[in-house]
Scaffold this motif. Structure first.
Motif, PDB file in Angstrom:
ATOM      1  N   GLY A  57       0.746  -1.175   0.025  1.00 35.73           N
ATOM      2  CA  GLY A  57      -0.161  -0.194   0.045  1.00 35.73           C
ATOM      3  C   GLY A  57       0.753   0.989   0.092  1.00 35.73           C
ATOM      4  N   HIS A  58       2.007   1.091  -0.224  1.00 32.82           N
ATOM      5  CA  HIS A  58       3.102   2.219  -0.268  1.00 32.82           C
ATOM      6  C   HIS A  58       3.167   2.913   0.936  1.00 32.82           C
ATOM      7  CE1 HIS A  58       3.466   2.107  -4.748  1.00 32.82           C
ATOM      8  NE2 HIS A  58       2.323   1.461  -4.678  1.00 32.82           N
ATOM      9  N   THR A  59       2.954   2.223   2.051  1.00 31.46           N
ATOM     10  CA  THR A  59       3.528   2.857   3.593  1.00 31.46           C
ATOM     11  C   THR A  59       4.760   2.634   3.708  1.00 31.46           C
ATOM     12  OG1 THR A  59       1.341   2.471   4.459  1.00 31.46           O
ATOM     13  CG2 THR A  59       3.003   2.492   5.895  1.00 31.46           C
ATOM     14  N   THR A  60       5.564   3.657   3.898  1.00 29.72           N
ATOM     15  CA  THR A  60       7.024   3.700   4.031  1.00 29.72           C
ATOM     16  C   THR A  60       7.550   3.649   5.608  1.00 29.72           C
ATOM     17  OG1 THR A  60       7.312   5.862   3.706  1.00 29.72           O
ATOM     18  CG2 THR A  60       7.561   4.505   1.812  1.00 29.72           C
ATOM     19  N   ASN A  61       8.622   3.145   5.884  1.00 24.12           N
ATOM     20  CA  ASN A  61       9.322   3.384   7.117  1.00 24.12           C
ATOM     21  C   ASN A  61      10.835   3.463   6.808  1.00 24.12           C
ATOM     22  OD1 ASN A  61       9.357   3.046  10.014  1.00 24.12           O
ATOM     23  ND2 ASN A  61      10.145   0.694   9.749  1.00 24.12           N
ATOM     24  N   TYR A  62      11.335   4.173   7.963  1.00 26.11           N
ATOM     25  CA  TYR A  62      12.845   4.447   7.577  1.00 26.11           C
ATOM     26  C   TYR A  62      13.438   4.383   8.969  1.00 26.11           C
ATOM     27  CZ  TYR A  62      11.765   6.543   2.994  1.00 26.11           C
ATOM     28  OH  TYR A  62      11.131   6.942   1.684  1.00 26.11           O
ATOM     29  N   ALA A  63      14.938   4.099   8.851  1.00 21.66           N
ATOM     30  CA  ALA A  63      15.578   4.078  10.212  1.00 21.66           C
ATOM     31  C   ALA A  63      15.860   5.498  10.554  1.00 21.66           C
ATOM     32  CB  ALA A  63      16.823   3.393   9.966  1.00 21.66           C
ATOM     33  N   ASP A  64      15.946   5.832  11.666  1.00 25.00           N
ATOM     34  CA  ASP A  64      16.238   7.406  12.179  1.00 25.00           C
ATOM     35  C   ASP A  64      17.332   7.680  11.395  1.00 25.00           C
ATOM     36  OD1 ASP A  64      14.911   6.789  15.374  1.00 25.00           O
ATOM     37  OD2 ASP A  64      13.826   7.082  13.557  1.00 25.00           O
ATOM     38  N   SER A  65      18.492   6.866  11.306  1.00 25.89           N
ATOM     39  CA  SER A  65      19.471   7.370  10.877  1.00 25.89           C
ATOM     40  C   SER A  65      19.709   7.807   9.346  1.00 25.89           C
ATOM     41  CB  SER A  65      20.583   6.353  10.830  1.00 25.89           C
ATOM     42  OG  SER A  65      20.449   5.154  10.235  1.00 25.89           O
ATOM     43  N   VAL A  66      18.633   7.172   8.487  1.00 22.66           N
ATOM     44  CA  VAL A  66      18.440   7.965   7.212  1.00 22.66           C
ATOM     45  C   VAL A  66      17.369   8.756   6.951  1.00 22.66           C
ATOM     46  CG1 VAL A  66      19.579   5.563   6.661  1.00 22.66           C
ATOM     47  CG2 VAL A  66      17.321   5.711   6.443  1.00 22.66           C
ATOM     48  N   LYS A  67      16.461   8.988   7.853  1.00 22.84           N
ATOM     49  CA  LYS A  67      15.356   9.666   7.425  1.00 22.84           C
ATOM     50  C   LYS A  67      15.717  11.321   6.739  1.00 22.84           C
ATOM     51  CE  LYS A  67      12.103   7.824  10.740  1.00 22.84           C
ATOM     52  NZ  LYS A  67      11.289   8.217  12.083  1.00 22.84           N
ATOM     53  N   GLY A  68      15.117  11.504   5.758  1.00 23.88           N
ATOM     54  CA  GLY A  68      15.411  12.877   5.158  1.00 23.88           C
ATOM     55  C   GLY A  68      16.660  12.644   4.182  1.00 23.88           C
ATOM     56  N   ARG A  69      17.376  11.427   3.986  1.00 22.43           N
ATOM     57  CA  ARG A  69      18.494  11.327   3.168  1.00 22.43           C
ATOM     58  C   ARG A  69      18.012  10.176   2.198  1.00 22.43           C
ATOM     59  NH1 ARG A  69      22.926   9.623   4.754  1.00 22.43           N
ATOM     60  NH2 ARG A  69      22.204   8.382   6.586  1.00 22.43           N
ATOM     61  N   PHE A  70      17.289   9.373   2.718  1.00 19.07           N
ATOM     62  CA  PHE A  70      16.763   8.157   1.695  1.00 19.07           C
ATOM     63  C   PHE A  70      15.368   8.101   1.283  1.00 19.07           C
ATOM     64  CE2 PHE A  70      20.635   5.126   3.076  1.00 19.07           C
ATOM     65  CZ  PHE A  70      21.231   5.912   3.040  1.00 19.07           C
ATOM     66  N   ILE A  71      15.237   7.629   0.169  1.00 18.54           N
ATOM     67  CA  ILE A  71      13.815   7.484  -0.075  1.00 18.54           C
ATOM     68  C   ILE A  71      13.674   6.064  -0.798  1.00 18.54           C
ATOM     69  CG2 ILE A  71      11.984   8.423  -1.801  1.00 18.54           C
ATOM     70  CD1 ILE A  71      13.407  11.006  -1.768  1.00 18.54           C
ATOM     71  N   ILE A  72      12.644   5.398  -0.438  1.00 22.66           N
ATOM     72  CA  ILE A  72      12.527   3.959  -1.038  1.00 22.66           C
ATOM     73  C   ILE A  72      11.265   4.230  -1.841  1.00 22.66           C
ATOM     74  CG2 ILE A  72      10.833   3.279   1.111  1.00 22.66           C
ATOM     75  CD1 ILE A  72      11.978   0.467   0.523  1.00 22.66           C
ATOM     76  N   SER A  73      11.200   3.334  -2.781  1.00 25.23           N
ATOM     77  CA  SER A  73       9.987   3.341  -3.769  1.00 25.23           C
ATOM     78  C   SER A  73       9.792   2.080  -4.518  1.00 25.23           C
ATOM     79  CB  SER A  73      10.053   4.510  -4.820  1.00 25.23           C
ATOM     80  OG  SER A  73      11.284   4.453  -5.458  1.00 25.23           O
ATOM     81  N   ARG A  74       8.765   1.763  -4.954  1.00 26.73           N
ATOM     82  CA  ARG A  74       8.475   0.631  -5.814  1.00 26.73           C
ATOM     83  C   ARG A  74       7.804   0.820  -7.210  1.00 26.73           C
ATOM     84  NH1 ARG A  74       5.524  -3.301  -2.015  1.00 26.73           N
ATOM     85  NH2 ARG A  74       5.633  -4.681  -3.809  1.00 26.73           N
ATOM     86  N   ASP A  75       8.056  -0.107  -8.090  1.00 26.55           N
ATOM     87  CA  ASP A  75       7.370  -0.021  -9.438  1.00 26.55           C
ATOM     88  C   ASP A  75       6.970  -1.436  -9.666  1.00 26.55           C
ATOM     89  OD1 ASP A  75       6.579   0.347 -11.893  1.00 26.55           O
ATOM     90  OD2 ASP A  75       8.458   1.510 -12.620  1.00 26.55           O
TER      91      ASP A  75
END
Length: 119
Positions: A57-75
């Motif tokens: 459903g395109h809900t994302t979760n990030y480690a605190d250390s990478v928030k704001g720097r990394f973006i996960i996506s899917r196709d």
């Protein structure tokens, strides 16, 4: 078997950007589409950690250390997930693994791709 393949790793200077790809071309669509895709990383001497995940459903979760720097996506059309990494730091150096888990809990792992960030 090897239904999951990571690519895009390499050497990058601190502050730079890199995009990793997780491809599941051999995986059938009915397996990939409802799956959760997670990127993990393992650095020498450290425990494997979750980096980012994205659900069907395109809900994302990030480690605190990478928030704001990394973006996960899917196709889903390409049966692919991406991890866009920016403002890379030496502590991001690790082997990055893609994990795909389906509705039944059946999971698939890639072989990993090395990311090295030079200071």
């Amino acid at each position: 078997q090897l239904q999951v393949t990571e690519s895009g790793g390499g050497l990058v200077q601190a502050g730079g950007s890199l995009t990793l790809s997780c491809k599941a071309n051999r995986m059938i669509t009915s397996t990939f589409n409802p799956s959760t895709v997670t990127w993990y990383r393992q650095a020498p001497g450290l425990e494997r950690e979750l980096v980012a995940s994205i659900t069907s459903g395109h809900t994302t979760n990030y480690a605190d250390s990478v928030k704001g720097r990394f973006i996960i996506s899917r196709d889903n059309a390409r049966k692919m997930a991406r991890l866009q990494m920016s403002d890379l730091k030496p502590e991001d150096t690790a082997v990055y693994y893609c994990n795909i888990v389906g509705l039944r809990g059946l999971d698939y792992w890639g072989q990993g791709t090395q990311v090295t960030v030079a200071s």
